[in-house]
Design a protein around this motif. Sequence first.
Motif, PDB file in Angstrom:
ATOM      1  N   THR A 194       0.848  -1.202   0.000  1.00  0.00           N
ATOM      2  CA  THR A 194       0.000   0.000   0.000  1.00  0.00           C
ATOM      3  C   THR A 194       0.879   1.244   0.000  1.00  0.00           C
ATOM      4  O   THR A 194       0.929   1.993   0.986  1.00  0.00           O
ATOM      5  N   PRO A 195       1.610   1.488  -1.088  1.00  0.00           N
ATOM      6  CA  PRO A 195       2.516   2.639  -1.128  1.00  0.00           C
ATOM      7  C   PRO A 195       1.772   3.964  -1.247  1.00  0.00           C
ATOM      8  O   PRO A 195       0.714   4.052  -1.863  1.00  0.00           O
ATOM      9  N   LEU A 196       2.336   4.974  -0.637  1.00  0.00           N
ATOM     10  CA  LEU A 196       1.826   6.332  -0.745  1.00  0.00           C
ATOM     11  C   LEU A 196       2.993   7.266  -1.006  1.00  0.00           C
ATOM     12  O   LEU A 196       4.138   6.983  -0.625  1.00  0.00           O
ATOM     13  N   GLN A 197       2.717   8.393  -1.636  1.00  0.00           N
ATOM     14  CA  GLN A 197       3.732   9.416  -1.812  1.00  0.00           C
ATOM     15  C   GLN A 197       3.736  10.290  -0.552  1.00  0.00           C
ATOM     16  O   GLN A 197       2.730  10.903  -0.206  1.00  0.00           O
ATOM     17  N   VAL A 198       4.868  10.328   0.142  1.00  0.00           N
ATOM     18  CA  VAL A 198       4.964  11.008   1.427  1.00  0.00           C
ATOM     19  C   VAL A 198       6.189  11.909   1.444  1.00  0.00           C
ATOM     20  O   VAL A 198       7.273  11.508   1.004  1.00  0.00           O
ATOM     21  N   THR A 231      -4.921   4.837   7.213  1.00  0.00           N
ATOM     22  CA  THR A 231      -6.206   5.519   7.127  1.00  0.00           C
ATOM     23  C   THR A 231      -6.300   6.350   5.854  1.00  0.00           C
ATOM     24  O   THR A 231      -7.320   6.341   5.153  1.00  0.00           O
ATOM     25  N   ALA A 232      -5.218   7.079   5.549  1.00  0.00           N
ATOM     26  CA  ALA A 232      -5.198   7.896   4.331  1.00  0.00           C
ATOM     27  C   ALA A 232      -5.339   7.037   3.093  1.00  0.00           C
ATOM     28  O   ALA A 232      -6.007   7.425   2.114  1.00  0.00           O
ATOM     29  N   HIS A 233      -4.723   5.859   3.108  1.00  0.00           N
ATOM     30  CA  HIS A 233      -4.857   4.953   1.965  1.00  0.00           C
ATOM     31  C   HIS A 233      -6.294   4.475   1.835  1.00  0.00           C
ATOM     32  O   HIS A 233      -6.845   4.398   0.719  1.00  0.00           O
ATOM     33  N   ALA A 234      -6.935   4.153   2.961  1.00  0.00           N
ATOM     34  CA  ALA A 234      -8.318   3.682   2.925  1.00  0.00           C
ATOM     35  C   ALA A 234      -9.271   4.775   2.437  1.00  0.00           C
ATOM     36  O   ALA A 234     -10.231   4.498   1.707  1.00  0.00           O
ATOM     37  N   MET A 235      -9.010   6.023   2.849  1.00  0.00           N
ATOM     38  CA  MET A 235      -9.860   7.149   2.441  1.00  0.00           C
ATOM     39  C   MET A 235      -9.558   7.615   1.026  1.00  0.00           C
ATOM     40  O   MET A 235     -10.429   8.130   0.327  1.00  0.00           O
ATOM     41  N   GLY A 236      -8.287   7.460   0.640  1.00  0.00           N
ATOM     42  CA  GLY A 236      -7.756   8.118  -0.548  1.00  0.00           C
ATOM     43  C   GLY A 236      -6.995   9.356  -0.105  1.00  0.00           C
ATOM     44  O   GLY A 236      -7.515  10.143   0.708  1.00  0.00           O
ATOM     45  N   ALA A 240      -8.025  12.545   2.526  1.00  0.00           N
ATOM     46  CA  ALA A 240      -7.307  12.738   3.782  1.00  0.00           C
ATOM     47  C   ALA A 240      -6.739  14.145   3.872  1.00  0.00           C
ATOM     48  O   ALA A 240      -6.721  14.749   4.952  1.00  0.00           O
ATOM     49  N   LYS A 241      -6.254  14.673   2.760  1.00  0.00           N
ATOM     50  CA  LYS A 241      -5.708  16.019   2.747  1.00  0.00           C
ATOM     51  C   LYS A 241      -6.803  17.073   2.882  1.00  0.00           C
ATOM     52  O   LYS A 241      -6.568  18.162   3.394  1.00  0.00           O
ATOM     53  N   ASP A 242      -7.984  16.730   2.432  1.00  0.00           N
ATOM     54  CA  ASP A 242      -9.068  17.711   2.391  1.00  0.00           C
ATOM     55  C   ASP A 242      -9.583  18.075   3.780  1.00  0.00           C
ATOM     56  O   ASP A 242      -9.976  19.226   4.014  1.00  0.00           O
TER      57      ASP A 242
END
Length: 412
Positions: free
Chosen positions: A69-73, A324-329, A333-335
């Motif tokens: 579950t990679p994210l750009q961080v 959590t951010a991955h689950a929400m998108g 999450a930023k919004d």
Amino acid sequence: MQGTRRAVLAMGPALSLAGAWRGRAAAQGAPALRLGILGDLSGPYRDLSGLGTLACVRQAVADLAAAGTPLQVEILHADHQHKADIGAGIARQWYDREGVDAILEVNNSAIALAVADLAREKDKVFLATGPATADLHGARCSPNHVHWTYDTWMLAHGAGTATVKAGGDSWFFLTADYAFGHALQRDTAQAVEAAGGKVLGQTRYPFPQTTDYSSFLLQAQASRAKVLGLANAGTDTVNSVKQAHEFGLTRKMKLVGLLCLLGDVRAMGAEAAQGLLTTEPFYWDLNDRTRAFTRRVLPQMPTGLYPSTNHAGAYSAVLHYLKTAHAMGPAAAKDSGRATIARMKALPTDDDCFGPGRVREDGRKIHPVYLFEVKPPAEVKTEWDLYRLAGTIEAEQAMRPLSEGGCPLVRG
């Protein structure tokens, strides 16, 4: 995963270090989540915070990517210098100008309360992994932050109650004179008295200016209390224990480190620290999962340091935030920080540092807590093999009851 560092802030001499680390593991076009570590890079808590926290946050990003579950961080890091105006100024600039979505650590309770207010005002996220004041999930709770690692109520009722039951029924406090020290003394005194003990006195010293504790320790000795409660942390705890040992105070009083972490004990040395009681939710050698986490992160830690409870708290909170951010998108999450925190409370937590847990309605992260006693030198096998387990406090009993905190988010 590649990492780069670049300057991102220009706040003059007030800022000791600022940088960004970028994990490039997400699909192209996904918005980057920006995390700001606001910690101690040069002061009394630098070994419990600082670059060790950065290493553990990076490990959370790497572990999530390894799990598929990679994210750009992007990660920013700055020094609050234990000054409320500096800490709040950095946090405001990060939220307003640098696009930071979540601030974490903030291992100074006075600054943490200010950051919590800012997160609510800006609808951002605050992961309070470093501060101890229980007010963060009490009267000052908010829908925009979670209180993760430890708190003054937890520390007080862990060490305070157990020590009174073991015969340490008269106490004197050596207290750092700011919000954290005051809260820790207050909560411990309540626990001591509730368990049938008495508080014979206290002395407060200027923080962070004090390095000589001799006059304060003489006051403690004159009180004839059985227990000296150290309502401080970091190098303050280290120096006060060393000086108490030098004065022979440890032959007459039991020392209880109310926020004393493994790195502190190593800095004291087993000879000075032996018999010291302390309460922590994490120890690198506690079980198979904590040892596995330590093996993964140790190559990235500053030379000579093992992960502390603070470092583990940052890893745990960031991992849950990113899940959590991955689950929400990431865009959702930023919004809204408020929506993200609500989702963090709805999802169960699980990581190698604290095991399974949850985030309560008042924002308090729930996990077990352990009472440790420092081994005598003859039993120490390596420089970080310093604790023996003296007791376990189960998760639901370790934290202040939900009904007693005064959090306005709690219904009924």
